[in-house]
Design a protein around this motif. Structure first.
Motif, PDB file in Angstrom:
ATOM      1  N   ARG A   1       0.835  -1.200   0.000  1.00  0.00           N
ATOM      2  CA  ARG A   1       0.000   0.000   0.000  1.00  0.00           C
ATOM      3  C   ARG A   1       0.874   1.256   0.000  1.00  0.00           C
ATOM      4  NH1 ARG A   1      -2.443   2.278   4.690  1.00  0.00           N
ATOM      5  NH2 ARG A   1      -0.477   1.727   5.677  1.00  0.00           N
ATOM      6  N   ASN A   2       1.953   1.265   0.818  1.00  0.00           N
ATOM      7  CA  ASN A   2       2.819   2.438   0.879  1.00  0.00           C
ATOM      8  C   ASN A   2       3.515   2.710  -0.444  1.00  0.00           C
ATOM      9  OD1 ASN A   2       3.091   1.544   4.121  1.00  0.00           O
ATOM     10  ND2 ASN A   2       2.898   3.717   3.704  1.00  0.00           N
ATOM     11  N   ALA A   3       3.878   1.653  -1.161  1.00  0.00           N
ATOM     12  CA  ALA A   3       4.512   1.830  -2.469  1.00  0.00           C
ATOM     13  C   ALA A   3       3.542   2.480  -3.448  1.00  0.00           C
ATOM     14  CB  ALA A   3       5.004   0.488  -3.006  1.00  0.00           C
ATOM     15  N   VAL A   4       2.298   2.049  -3.432  1.00  0.00           N
ATOM     16  CA  VAL A   4       1.293   2.635  -4.317  1.00  0.00           C
ATOM     17  C   VAL A   4       1.012   4.079  -3.920  1.00  0.00           C
ATOM     18  CG1 VAL A   4      -1.150   2.531  -4.970  1.00  0.00           C
ATOM     19  CG2 VAL A   4       0.245   0.466  -5.003  1.00  0.00           C
ATOM     20  N   MET A   5       0.929   4.347  -2.612  1.00  0.00           N
ATOM     21  CA  MET A   5       0.665   5.712  -2.171  1.00  0.00           C
ATOM     22  C   MET A   5       1.780   6.655  -2.598  1.00  0.00           C
ATOM     23  SD  MET A   5      -0.243   7.191   1.653  1.00  0.00           S
ATOM     24  CE  MET A   5      -0.393   5.517   2.251  1.00  0.00           C
ATOM     25  N   SER A   6       3.024   6.195  -2.512  1.00  0.00           N
ATOM     26  CA  SER A   6       4.153   7.008  -2.950  1.00  0.00           C
ATOM     27  C   SER A   6       4.098   7.261  -4.452  1.00  0.00           C
ATOM     28  CB  SER A   6       5.472   6.322  -2.596  1.00  0.00           C
ATOM     29  OG  SER A   6       6.550   6.944  -3.269  1.00  0.00           O
ATOM     30  N   GLY A   7       3.875   6.196  -5.232  1.00  0.00           N
ATOM     31  CA  GLY A   7       3.833   6.353  -6.676  1.00  0.00           C
ATOM     32  C   GLY A   7       2.682   7.211  -7.150  1.00  0.00           C
ATOM     33  N   TYR A   8       1.584   7.170  -6.450  1.00  0.00           N
ATOM     34  CA  TYR A   8       0.385   7.925  -6.806  1.00  0.00           C
ATOM     35  C   TYR A   8       0.533   9.418  -6.517  1.00  0.00           C
ATOM     36  CZ  TYR A   8      -4.638   9.105  -6.677  1.00  0.00           C
ATOM     37  OH  TYR A   8      -5.869   9.666  -6.883  1.00  0.00           O
ATOM     38  N   SER A   9       1.399   9.760  -5.538  1.00  0.00           N
ATOM     39  CA  SER A   9       1.532  11.135  -5.073  1.00  0.00           C
ATOM     40  C   SER A   9       2.769  11.799  -5.658  1.00  0.00           C
ATOM     41  CB  SER A   9       1.625  11.153  -3.535  1.00  0.00           C
ATOM     42  OG  SER A   9       0.537  10.473  -2.944  1.00  0.00           O
ATOM     43  N   LEU A  10       2.727  13.114  -5.760  1.00  0.00           N
ATOM     44  CA  LEU A  10       3.887  13.865  -6.230  1.00  0.00           C
ATOM     45  C   LEU A  10       4.893  14.116  -5.123  1.00  0.00           C
ATOM     46  CD1 LEU A  10       2.347  16.547  -8.606  1.00  0.00           C
ATOM     47  CD2 LEU A  10       3.558  14.457  -9.212  1.00  0.00           C
ATOM     48  N   ALA A  11       4.444  14.047  -3.880  1.00  0.00           N
ATOM     49  CA  ALA A  11       5.337  14.274  -2.740  1.00  0.00           C
ATOM     50  C   ALA A  11       4.763  13.577  -1.520  1.00  0.00           C
ATOM     51  CB  ALA A  11       5.499  15.770  -2.462  1.00  0.00           C
ATOM     52  N   THR A  12       5.629  13.315  -0.548  1.00  0.00           N
ATOM     53  CA  THR A  12       5.209  12.713   0.719  1.00  0.00           C
ATOM     54  C   THR A  12       5.706  13.578   1.865  1.00  0.00           C
ATOM     55  OG1 THR A  12       5.102  10.411  -0.051  1.00  0.00           O
ATOM     56  CG2 THR A  12       5.547  10.754   2.281  1.00  0.00           C
ATOM     57  N   VAL A  13       4.804  13.912   2.774  1.00  0.00           N
ATOM     58  CA  VAL A  13       5.153  14.624   3.998  1.00  0.00           C
ATOM     59  C   VAL A  13       5.089  13.623   5.149  1.00  0.00           C
ATOM     60  CG1 VAL A  13       4.622  16.551   5.531  1.00  0.00           C
ATOM     61  CG2 VAL A  13       4.102  16.719   3.075  1.00  0.00           C
ATOM     62  N   VAL A  14       6.214  13.424   5.845  1.00  0.00           N
ATOM     63  CA  VAL A  14       6.249  12.522   7.003  1.00  0.00           C
ATOM     64  C   VAL A  14       6.199  13.376   8.265  1.00  0.00           C
ATOM     65  CG1 VAL A  14       7.455  10.665   8.169  1.00  0.00           C
ATOM     66  CG2 VAL A  14       7.630  10.879   5.679  1.00  0.00           C
ATOM     67  N   ILE A  15       5.189  13.156   9.068  1.00  0.00           N
ATOM     68  CA  ILE A  15       4.982  13.957  10.282  1.00  0.00           C
ATOM     69  C   ILE A  15       5.748  13.377  11.464  1.00  0.00           C
ATOM     70  CG2 ILE A  15       3.271  14.909  11.858  1.00  0.00           C
ATOM     71  CD1 ILE A  15       3.029  16.030   9.042  1.00  0.00           C
ATOM     72  N   GLU A  16       5.449  12.147  11.815  1.00  0.00           N
ATOM     73  CA  GLU A  16       6.150  11.422  12.892  1.00  0.00           C
ATOM     74  C   GLU A  16       6.268   9.968  12.467  1.00  0.00           C
ATOM     75  OE1 GLU A  16       4.942  13.743  17.022  1.00  0.00           O
ATOM     76  OE2 GLU A  16       3.742  12.020  16.413  1.00  0.00           O
ATOM     77  N   ALA A  17       7.434   9.362  12.681  1.00  0.00           N
ATOM     78  CA  ALA A  17       7.603   7.963  12.267  1.00  0.00           C
ATOM     79  C   ALA A  17       8.852   7.374  12.896  1.00  0.00           C
ATOM     80  CB  ALA A  17       7.701   7.862  10.749  1.00  0.00           C
ATOM     81  N   ALA A  18       8.725   6.152  13.381  1.00  0.00           N
ATOM     82  CA  ALA A  18       9.883   5.411  13.872  1.00  0.00           C
ATOM     83  C   ALA A  18      10.553   4.691  12.703  1.00  0.00           C
ATOM     84  CB  ALA A  18       9.438   4.405  14.926  1.00  0.00           C
ATOM     85  N   PHE A  19      11.691   4.060  12.983  1.00  0.00           N
ATOM     86  CA  PHE A  19      12.404   3.335  11.926  1.00  0.00           C
ATOM     87  C   PHE A  19      11.539   2.224  11.360  1.00  0.00           C
ATOM     88  CE2 PHE A  19      15.081  -0.180  10.472  1.00  0.00           C
ATOM     89  CZ  PHE A  19      15.824   0.470   9.497  1.00  0.00           C
ATOM     90  N   ARG A  20      10.917   1.432  12.229  1.00  0.00           N
ATOM     91  CA  ARG A  20      10.068   0.332  11.773  1.00  0.00           C
ATOM     92  C   ARG A  20       8.634   0.846  11.597  1.00  0.00           C
ATOM     93  NH1 ARG A  20      12.659  -4.420  11.853  1.00  0.00           N
ATOM     94  NH2 ARG A  20      14.545  -4.599  13.140  1.00  0.00           N
ATOM     95  N   SER A  21       8.423   1.556  10.521  1.00  0.00           N
ATOM     96  CA  SER A  21       7.097   2.113  10.270  1.00  0.00           C
ATOM     97  C   SER A  21       6.854   2.208   8.778  1.00  0.00           C
ATOM     98  CB  SER A  21       6.976   3.510  10.898  1.00  0.00           C
ATOM     99  OG  SER A  21       7.813   4.436  10.226  1.00  0.00           O
ATOM    100  N   GLY A  22       5.585   2.156   8.412  1.00  0.00           N
ATOM    101  CA  GLY A  22       5.235   2.305   7.016  1.00  0.00           C
ATOM    102  C   GLY A  22       5.564   3.686   6.485  1.00  0.00           C
ATOM    103  N   ALA A  23       5.477   4.707   7.357  1.00  0.00           N
ATOM    104  CA  ALA A  23       5.779   6.073   6.923  1.00  0.00           C
ATOM    105  C   ALA A  23       7.247   6.210   6.550  1.00  0.00           C
ATOM    106  CB  ALA A  23       5.406   7.063   8.015  1.00  0.00           C
ATOM    107  N   ARG A  24       8.131   5.623   7.354  1.00  0.00           N
ATOM    108  CA  ARG A  24       9.557   5.659   7.014  1.00  0.00           C
ATOM    109  C   ARG A  24       9.799   4.909   5.710  1.00  0.00           C
ATOM    110  NH1 ARG A  24      13.417   1.942   5.849  1.00  0.00           N
ATOM    111  NH2 ARG A  24      12.470   0.612   7.433  1.00  0.00           N
TER     112      ARG A  24
END
Length: 294
Positions: free
Chosen positions: A211-234
């Motif tokens: 899902r994260n790969a598709v969300m990245s490809g679908y979007s022109l940019a990603t804003v990460v607010i808070e995320a640990a190393f082991r997280s989908g946001a990272r």
């Protein structure tokens, strides 16, 4: 080319489960026909070629199933369809098909706002400010419908009457987490929900990174607010950089080694607040090129 039978052939190929999704997508795009790829696969397996010896796969029955999905409000878009999202088409992890529930979105300005499921109050405030401000500026806010930051981003966008897209890690007949079922319905009514999984697919460890790969490809940019190393946001930040997309990292993330390393890469900007994102919006949207809805 009969589009209904092409979609049915692609669904039949997916159900065989003998090819990775990227490989299958590459072959279908290269050949230009899912029916030809299916015919070759059946012939090679000794089941008989689809066109020469009669239908070893009942494509009409599969087409009827697709029609039933669409009557339920789940539109199937395949890699061969012209309205498959253009920017997603450019990345290696693009899925062979997507299920869409909701209203087509006719702009190319899409920014993902993502983060942890267990945010701090400051993180929630930042997510709401970024998402709401983007929406007020006509940008579509993309997120993953997870608890925490994702929920805050979707909610803030809807609150200001903006456009939001949820890219989910389950089939469209499910909601995860369960408490976001109403939010998912509201997004489908006012925006768009996207899934790359069969309608009844449950959440899994594999589905959320996909899902994260598709969300990245679908979007022109990603804003990460808070995320640990082991997280989908990272993970999404890493994928976005691999996809050549812009990544914005909140300065509070610089306490993490992964974020400091990402911040040193091209296309990454460390931000102190929403205004830092807003000031760069014009540079995110290409002035020319093919655009698409979805």
């Amino acid at each position: 080319m009969d589009q209904d039978l092409e979609r049915a052939a692609l669904v039949a190929l997916m159900r065989r489960g003998d090819r990775s999704w990227p490989d299958l997508t590459d072959q279908i795009e290269s050949v230009g026909s899912a029916r030809e790829v299916l015919d070759s696969a059946l012939d090679a397996s000794g089941q008989g070629a689809l066109f020469d010896t009669g239908p070893a796969v009942d494509l009409e029955a599969v087409a009827d199933e697709i029609a039933a999905w669409e009557r339920e409000g789940m539109r199937l878009v395949t890699i061969l369809d012209k309205d498959y999202p253009f920017y997603l088409r450019l990345v290696h992890q693009r899925p062979p098909f997507l299920f869409l529930r909701g209203t087509p979105i006719e702009d190319e300005a899409r920014v993902a706002v993502v983060g942890t499921r267990t945010p701090t109050p400051e993180g929630v405030a930042h997510a709401r400010a970024v998402a709401g401000g983007l929406a007020e500026r006509g940008v579509t806010v993309v997120s993953g419908l997870a608890a925490g930051i994702d929920t805050a981003a979707h909610g803030a966008t809807l609150a200001v009457g903006g456009r939001t897209v949820a890219v989910v890690g389950t089939g469209l007949r499910r909601a995860y987490p369960a408490q976001n079922a109403q939010l998912q319905r509201e997004i489908a009514e006012r925006g768009l929900v996207i899934s790359q999984f069969w309608p009844d697919s449950p959440p899994s460890k594999a589905s959320f990174p996909m899902r994260n790969a598709v969300m990245s490809g679908y979007s022109l940019a990603t804003v990460v607010i808070e995320a640990a190393f082991r997280s989908g946001a990272r993970m999404q930040a890493r994928l976005a950089l691999e996809h050549g997309r812009r990544v914005f990292l909140m300065r509070s993330l610089m306490t993490h080694e992964w974020a400091r390393e990402y911040a040193s890469r091209p296309n990454t900007t460390v931000i102190d607040g929403p205004e830092d994102v807003f000031r760069q919006l014009d540079s995110l949207v290409p002035s020319t090129g093919e655009l698409t809805w979805a």
